[in-house]
Each structure stands twice: as C-alpha cells, then as structure tokens.
Design a protein around this motif. Structure first.
Motif, PDB file in Angstrom:
ATOM      1  N   TYR A  50      74.877  64.526  43.247  1.00 43.49           N
ATOM      2  CA  TYR A  50      74.731  64.325  44.696  1.00 43.49           C
ATOM      3  C   TYR A  50      74.874  65.663  45.402  1.00 43.49           C
ATOM      4  O   TYR A  50      75.641  66.516  44.970  1.00 43.49           O
ATOM      5  CB  TYR A  50      75.776  63.340  45.225  1.00 43.49           C
ATOM      6  N   ASN A  61      78.098  67.947  45.672  1.00 43.63           N
ATOM      7  CA  ASN A  61      79.067  67.692  44.601  1.00 43.63           C
ATOM      8  C   ASN A  61      79.011  68.803  43.552  1.00 43.63           C
ATOM      9  O   ASN A  61      77.995  69.471  43.379  1.00 43.63           O
ATOM     10  CB  ASN A  61      78.783  66.350  43.929  1.00 43.63           C
ATOM     11  N   ILE A  90      76.722  63.444  38.214  1.00 40.01           N
ATOM     12  CA  ILE A  90      77.100  62.039  38.092  1.00 40.01           C
ATOM     13  C   ILE A  90      76.488  61.487  36.796  1.00 40.01           C
ATOM     14  O   ILE A  90      77.090  60.697  36.087  1.00 40.01           O
ATOM     15  CB  ILE A  90      76.559  61.231  39.291  1.00 40.01           C
ATOM     16  N   HIS A 133      82.280  51.178  34.600  1.00 36.43           N
ATOM     17  CA  HIS A 133      83.317  50.931  35.613  1.00 36.43           C
ATOM     18  C   HIS A 133      82.801  51.371  36.976  1.00 36.43           C
ATOM     19  O   HIS A 133      81.757  52.007  37.083  1.00 36.43           O
ATOM     20  CB  HIS A 133      84.600  51.670  35.241  1.00 36.43           C
ATOM     21  N   ASN A 134      83.571  51.073  38.020  1.00 36.93           N
ATOM     22  CA  ASN A 134      83.199  51.478  39.374  1.00 36.93           C
ATOM     23  C   ASN A 134      83.090  52.994  39.473  1.00 36.93           C
ATOM     24  O   ASN A 134      83.984  53.708  39.047  1.00 36.93           O
ATOM     25  CB  ASN A 134      84.262  51.008  40.376  1.00 36.93           C
ATOM     26  N   GLY A 135      81.993  53.456  40.007  1.00 35.46           N
ATOM     27  CA  GLY A 135      81.830  54.893  40.175  1.00 35.46           C
ATOM     28  C   GLY A 135      81.272  55.583  38.942  1.00 35.46           C
ATOM     29  O   GLY A 135      81.239  56.812  38.883  1.00 35.46           O
ATOM     30  N   SER A 136      80.835  54.809  37.961  1.00 36.85           N
ATOM     31  CA  SER A 136      80.317  55.446  36.745  1.00 36.85           C
ATOM     32  C   SER A 136      78.857  55.870  36.912  1.00 36.85           C
ATOM     33  O   SER A 136      78.279  56.482  36.024  1.00 36.85           O
ATOM     34  CB  SER A 136      80.465  54.490  35.554  1.00 36.85           C
ATOM     35  N   GLY A 137      78.241  55.522  38.037  1.00 38.19           N
ATOM     36  CA  GLY A 137      76.875  55.989  38.284  1.00 38.19           C
ATOM     37  C   GLY A 137      75.803  54.936  38.071  1.00 38.19           C
ATOM     38  O   GLY A 137      74.621  55.253  37.992  1.00 38.19           O
ATOM     39  N   LYS A 138      76.211  53.680  38.004  1.00 43.28           N
ATOM     40  CA  LYS A 138      75.234  52.608  37.777  1.00 43.28           C
ATOM     41  C   LYS A 138      74.241  52.491  38.936  1.00 43.28           C
ATOM     42  O   LYS A 138      73.027  52.449  38.726  1.00 43.28           O
ATOM     43  CB  LYS A 138      75.956  51.259  37.595  1.00 43.28           C
ATOM     44  N   SER A 139      74.780  52.451  40.155  1.00 38.01           N
ATOM     45  CA  SER A 139      73.887  52.328  41.313  1.00 38.01           C
ATOM     46  C   SER A 139      72.989  53.556  41.431  1.00 38.01           C
ATOM     47  O   SER A 139      71.850  53.445  41.873  1.00 38.01           O
ATOM     48  CB  SER A 139      74.695  52.177  42.594  1.00 38.01           C
ATOM     49  N   THR A 140      73.523  54.681  41.024  1.00 39.68           N
ATOM     50  CA  THR A 140      72.723  55.900  41.068  1.00 39.68           C
ATOM     51  C   THR A 140      71.486  55.747  40.177  1.00 39.68           C
ATOM     52  O   THR A 140      70.383  56.128  40.566  1.00 39.68           O
ATOM     53  CB  THR A 140      73.582  57.102  40.626  1.00 39.68           C
TER      54      THR A 140
HETATM   55  N1  LIG Z   1      75.711  59.419  48.799  1.00 42.49           N
HETATM   56  C1  LIG Z   1      76.631  59.938  47.971  1.00 42.49           C
HETATM   57  N2  LIG Z   1      77.059  61.216  48.134  1.00 42.49           N
HETATM   58  C2  LIG Z   1      77.981  61.726  47.317  1.00 42.49           C
HETATM   59  N3  LIG Z   1      78.532  61.074  46.281  1.00 42.49           N
HETATM   60  C3  LIG Z   1      78.162  59.811  46.040  1.00 42.49           C
HETATM   61  C4  LIG Z   1      77.190  59.173  46.880  1.00 42.49           C
HETATM   62  N4  LIG Z   1      76.999  57.918  46.427  1.00 42.49           N
HETATM   63  C5  LIG Z   1      77.798  57.770  45.355  1.00 42.49           C
HETATM   64  N5  LIG Z   1      78.505  58.888  45.117  1.00 42.49           N
HETATM   65  C6  LIG Z   1      79.461  59.109  44.020  1.00 42.49           C
HETATM   66  O1  LIG Z   1      78.765  58.974  42.812  1.00 42.49           O
HETATM   67  C7  LIG Z   1      79.534  58.273  41.851  1.00 42.49           C
HETATM   68  C8  LIG Z   1      78.707  57.149  41.276  1.00 42.49           C
HETATM   69  O2  LIG Z   1      78.402  56.215  42.284  1.00 42.49           O
HETATM   70  P1  LIG Z   1      77.612  54.878  41.990  1.00 42.49           P
HETATM   71  O3  LIG Z   1      76.341  55.216  41.305  1.00 42.49           O
HETATM   72  O4  LIG Z   1      77.519  54.150  43.261  1.00 42.49           O
HETATM   73  O5  LIG Z   1      78.594  54.133  40.999  1.00 42.49           O
HETATM   74  P2  LIG Z   1      78.646  52.615  40.565  1.00 42.49           P
HETATM   75  O6  LIG Z   1      77.465  51.916  41.136  1.00 42.49           O
HETATM   76  O7  LIG Z   1      78.651  52.651  39.086  1.00 42.49           O
HETATM   77  O8  LIG Z   1      79.923  52.051  41.093  1.00 42.49           O
HETATM   78  C9  LIG Z   1      80.774  57.812  42.556  1.00 42.49           C
HETATM   79  O9  LIG Z   1      81.846  58.633  42.134  1.00 42.49           O
HETATM   80  C10 LIG Z   1      80.510  58.030  44.012  1.00 42.49           C
HETATM   81  O10 LIG Z   1      81.670  58.465  44.661  1.00 42.49           O
END
Ligand SMILES: Nc1ncnc2c1ncn2[C@@H]1O[C@H](COP(=O)(O)OP(=O)(O)O)[C@@H](O)[C@H]1O
Ligand SMILES: [Mg+2]
Lengths: 272, 329
Positions: A12, A15, A19, A38-45
C-alpha cells in the motif's frame, strides 16, 4: 485457467512492508477456491487486485489469459463480480430494484432487458417481493442476496465472496452459503470465497492459506485440515468442539482418531 | 425498530399531483419563483392568483393541511424577521406614517430584555405553541423599550411604521409564503429519487458543454441513499454513548463539546470507511464516472403534464409582458 497470479507483490502507498510477497497461484474455470487467512493477512487485497481495484506493485495477473492492465480492466471486470463484507456499504441503489439495476445501467443494457433480468435474478435470490424496498428495511442477509443478484444479472463468470457472511447472523450466513453452493452446482460459476473461518473453506475444491504475505498451505480441504500446526501458526482458529459436534451430529460412524474425524468432516461437507 | 428515519418529506397518496411528472413540477416551481418576484410590490390581486397555484396543488394532493403547516412553521421565524425588517425600513418621504415607536435604552430596560430572552430560550423547548410564545416575547420587548424604566435612558431613537413599510412587509411575507407552499407541495408529493432524476434530465443540456451532470446526479442519489443509514448509525452511537453514561443534554459547556466530539469522531471514521467501500463496490460493478449509462427509470410526459406546464408558462409570459408594458408606459 481463469485467474493466474505470477509473482505478484503488493504494497500500500506509504507502507514499508509488502502486504503480499511474490504470490503465485491460479484458479481453474468452474472451480471453487477458498482463501484462508487471519485478519489483516491480505485476503481483501488479493480480491481487489483480481477486480483491478488495485494494481500490483510488481508481478502480473492474468484473467482468462489476458494481462490485467489499465487499458482492458473495464472489459475484464465484466467477467467478474464481488460481494464485499459490509452489506450496507455496497448497496448503491435507493431500492432493491435500483441496486440490481446499477451494474446493468453501467454496462448500458437496454431497459427492457434490464427489467427482465431484475425480475429473473430477484426471483433466483428470493427477493422478488422486495423490489421496491429500501435497504433500511432489509436484513443483512437480504442485502447480501441483492448484491448476489446484482452480480448474477451482469452474467459474470467469476464471483468473489470477500467475507460476505462475517457480518450476518447465523440464519443469513446459512442462506448465503447455500446460495454459493447453488451458484457453483447449477450455474457453473467460478467461485472464490475469502474467509477466516475454517468451516466455510471446507466446501471448496481447493484451499490456500495466507500468512505473512505468502501462501503457506495449498491443497484440497482434506489436505489442508491435516496441517494443524501451520494453520495455528497462521492465526486461524481451528474448528472448535461445539461446531465439530454440530457438524457430525448426524454422522453415525464411530470416530476413533483425528484422521477419522477429518475423513468424516470431509465426506460430510461433500454431502451437503 | 420504529424509530428508523426515512429521509425526505414524501408522503404517498394516489393523487393527480403525485402523478404529475417531476420535471413539470420542478419547472412549475421554478416559474413560480420567477413569477412571484416579478409581481409588483403592491399588487395583491396578482399575488392572490399566484397563490391559487400552490393552493390547487395542496387541495389535489390529498395530504392533510397539517403537514404543510408543519413545514411553514420551520421558516416562521425568518418570515417574522423579514417582516419586521421591512416594517421598520425607512421608506421615501411621501408615505403616511401610521405610528411611531419610541425606543429607549436604559440599563434596567436592557437587563429586563435580556432576562426575557434568557427565559424564552430556557422554556422554549417545553412549550407547545413556540411561535406564539415567540411573538409574545417579541412584542413584549418592543413595548418594554418604549419608556425608560427607572433612571435615565442613555440612548433614544424612534422607529416609524409607515404605510409603505407595512405593505412591503406583508407583501414580502406573503410572497415567501406562496413560494414555500409551492416547494412544500413539491417535496411532499415527489420521491427524492424522482426529483434527482428530474434534475438530471433538466440539466442534460449542460452535458453538451462538457459539464458532467450525471456525476452530480449520482452524488445526490448516493447522498439520498446514505442519509437514513447515517441517521440510524448516529442513533446507534448516541445510544451506545448514553449507555456509558454520556448525557448530551446535561453538563458544562466544555463537557458537552467533549460529548459531541465523542459522537463526531466515530461518525467520521465510519463515513470514510463507507466511502472507500462504496467507491470499490461501484467501480467493481463497472461504474465509470461520466460514462454513458442506460437508465432503469423511464419518465414519460402525458397530456396532463403538457397542459399544466403550458398553463403556468402562459401565466408567467403574461405577467412578464404586463410588466414590460408597465415600464413602456
Ligand atoms: N488502504 C489501505 N492503506 C494502507 N494499508 C492498508 C489499506 N487497506 C488495508 N491495509 C493494510 O493491509 C493489510 C491487509 O489488509 P486486508 O487485505 O484488508 O486484510 P484481510 O482482508 O485479510 O483482513 C492490513 O494490515 C491492513 O492494515
Ligand atoms: Mg478483508
């Protein structure tokens, strides 16, 4: 292959750390992949990278053999739909009808066809009686079903569920999970389900487990379930006793050891 | 869950006014605004005719008069102020002075007035007839200022109430009244989404000069979609804070500010998150700002729409021609 990731890294803006680190995997057409982490592992990314909402820092993504880039992202997006976590934040229309229509309007579908599709897919997700309802008067599960109808109406080949059930009550969760099974069996959709809940991953053809920006496990649910240590190290809650009992309640075989439990679970989920 | 707020004043009825095309309604309102302010400031007959237009709408809409009065109440204060302003405005010499109000300020006078104001603001919220109470207070203050109570006045002046001032004042109030009645009958009988669609349609010519009105319309429609959601969210946070002992009505000013901040911060964070999610969802579903889109909603004029539009237009044109003639003479 429907989707192919080749050494994809992502960071990101602003950062320090990646990620995702040199991620490579592929998804076969018509299959169901579960992404666990787990939460924050980058799945949504990952989901946003597939949808072209984010661009990889390095590496390449292919959708049906075509490289995802700015020029063709709009075209490639027409093959893909995504259901996000928060039912409220993805409900664009003022009514159910408007919301299903939103994607169709964007793709410039003629009005007559639009009306036909709205009726067809509202019926499919059992929301035909709510067409003029505001989102305020719908449950979370109903809103997610409307989102599914919206994706189906656009005739996408792939549907991504990004923790789509995590904000729903058990009833809503069950409805959505059944809907996913229907889409997979009756409509031959390619499905990616993203979850941090091990149980929900068991229905998939393949599971990948994400930790520290890398794939730490990749295999069938049965294979993945065996790797207790890695799962635990990846911050995933193993299936607890109560859900286990719930799941094998009606299972009549006497179970002696862990191997058998896994076997039983696996067969059970395939029966569902 | 009865306290869910539905945004907008729209009330469903099966009436001719409800069925009138929103574009026509919007145009009529617009023409009314122009017309009413073109009427010469002493022509009560023309204003009376103008008043018939919203009156017809009110009667045909089948919505109780009470709902209309409620929205008039909201601007009653502004109307009183503009009336008073016009009333006391010094006008030309050749007008009859009806009465003269002496105004004098002495310390006791001022203290008593301030006292009345404080009382007014304190008990206002517990009273049923706020507006009447307001008038009583206002007249009371004006009378109090007539003569110095105890001691000498340090400043005296006179306010003339002239015939012209009275006429101008009442005319202004009646004008505003007609416009407000017209716009209320629009908002009571038209769904916010229909209104948005109408605005988008009416602004379509601007697309020709490369102004992306569709983006603007999308913004309004997103706002309409999320206002009730945000209201419900605010309520939820308020309740959550209240259950932790935060009272938004009590406490020192400093505490109150703190409490409001404790509401605004989570609201702000949630809204940003919402906006991000929504942008992703819209983009994922193929929305490209400013790109061509088909529309599910289809608006069709019918004969009644044309008749209404052209009748009002004829009235407006007649008025304009009349005024031009007036100047030409
Ligand atoms: N827009 C953003 N800018 C900076 N960091 C981000 C942003 N979105 C998510 N993150 C960081 O990226 C990491 C992965 O996020 P995310 O893909 O949402 O995880 P998950 O869906 O697995 O919970 C997290 O640590 C989050 O804090
Ligand atoms: Mg996520």
């Amino acid at each position: 292959m429907f989707i192919e990731f080749k050494d994809v890294s992502f960071k990101y803006y602003g950062n320090e750390q990646n990620i995702l680190n040199q991620l490579s995997f592929s998804v076969e057409k018509g299959s169901m992949l579960a992404i666990l982490g787990h939460n924050g592992s980058g799945k949504s990314t990952i989901a946003k990278l597939i949808m072209g909402l984010l661009e990889p820092t390095s590496g390449e993504i292919f959708i049906e053999g075509e490289k995802l880039n700015e020029k063709i992202v709009d075209t490639l997006r027409q093959k893909m739909g995504i259901i996000f976590q928060n039912p409220d934040n993805q409900f664009v229309g003022v009514t159910v009808k408007d919301d299903i229509a939103f994607g169709l309007e964007n793709h410039q579908i003629p009005r007559d066809e639009m009306i036909r599709k709205i009726d067809e897919f509202a019926k499919l997700v059992d929301m035909q009686d709510f067409l003029n309802e505001n989102p305020e008067n719908l449950s979370g599960g109903q809103k997610q079903r409307v989102a599914i109808a919206g994706a189906l109406a656009m005739d996408t080949d792939l549907i991504i569920f990004d923790e789509s059930t995590s904000m729903l009550d058990p009833k809503g969760t069950k409805e959505i999970n059944q809907m996913i099974q229907t889409l997979r069996k009756n409509y031959q959709k390619t499905i990616i389900t993203i979850t941090h809940n091990l149980e929900e991953a068991l229905n998939a053809d393949r599971v990948i487990v994400l930790n520290d920006g890398q794939i730490v496990l990749d295999g069938t649910p049965k294979e993945v379930l065996k790797e207790e240590a890695i799962l635990e190290a990846s911050g995933l809650k193993l299936i607890d006793g109560i859900s286990l009992i719930n799941m094998i309640q009606n299972y009549t075989i006497r179970i002696k050891n862990k191997e058998e439990i896994i076997q039983a679970l696996w067969e059970l989920t395939f029966k569902m | 869950m009865n306290d869910k707020i539905v945004f907008g004043q729209y009330i469903y009825r099966n009436s001719a006014i409800h069925k009138l095309d929103p574009r026509v309604k919007l145009c009529v309102l617009f023409m009314m605004m122009i017309g009413v302010f073109l009427i010469p400031a002493d022509n009560f007959i023309l204003l009376g005719i103008a008043f018939l237009i919203p009156l017809t709408a009110v009667i045909l809409s089948k919505i109780s008069l009470f709902k209309y009065l409620k929205s008039l109440k909201q601007i009653a204060f502004i109307m009183v102020f503009s009336f008073a302003f016009q009333l006391f405005m010094p006008v030309g010499k050749n007008t009859t002075i009806l009465t003269t109000l002496p105004i004098c300020f002495s310390y006791v006078n001022i203290i008593v007035c301030i006292f009345i104001l404080v009382i007014y603001f304190l008990i206002r919220r517990y009273l049923p007839f706020k507006f009447l109470f307001f008038l009583v207070c206002l007249i009371g203050i004006i009378y109090l200022l007539r003569y110095p109570i105890l001691g000498k006045a340090f400043y005296t002046t006179k306010l003339d109430i002239s015939e012209a001032g009275l006429i101008h004042g009442s005319f202004l109030v009646l004008r505003v009244f007609v416009i407000i009645l017209a716009s209320t009958s629009l908002t009571l009988t038209t769904k916010p989404t229909d209104l948005t669609n109408a605005i988008e349609w009416l602004l379509m010519p601007l697309e020709k000069i490369k102004i992306k009105t569709s983006i603007f319309a999308m913004m309004i429609s997103i706002a309409l979609r999320f206002i009730p959601t945000l209201f419900n969210e605010t309520n939820k946070i308020l309740k959550a804070q209240a259950s932790r002992g935060v009272d938004f009505n009590e406490g020192k000013f400093k505490d109150q500010v703190k409490q409001i901040v404790s509401l605004l911060v989570p609201m702000f964070v949630i809204s940003i998150k919402r906006a991000e999610d929504l942008a992703d969802a819209m983009e994922a579903r193929g929305y490209i700002p400013g790109a061509k889109r088909t529309k599910l909603v289809q608006m069709k004029f019918c004969i009644g729409d044309f008749i209404v539009f052209f009748v009002i237009l004829a009235l407006l044109v007649g008025l304009i021609l009349g005024r031009c003639g007036l100047y030409a003479l």
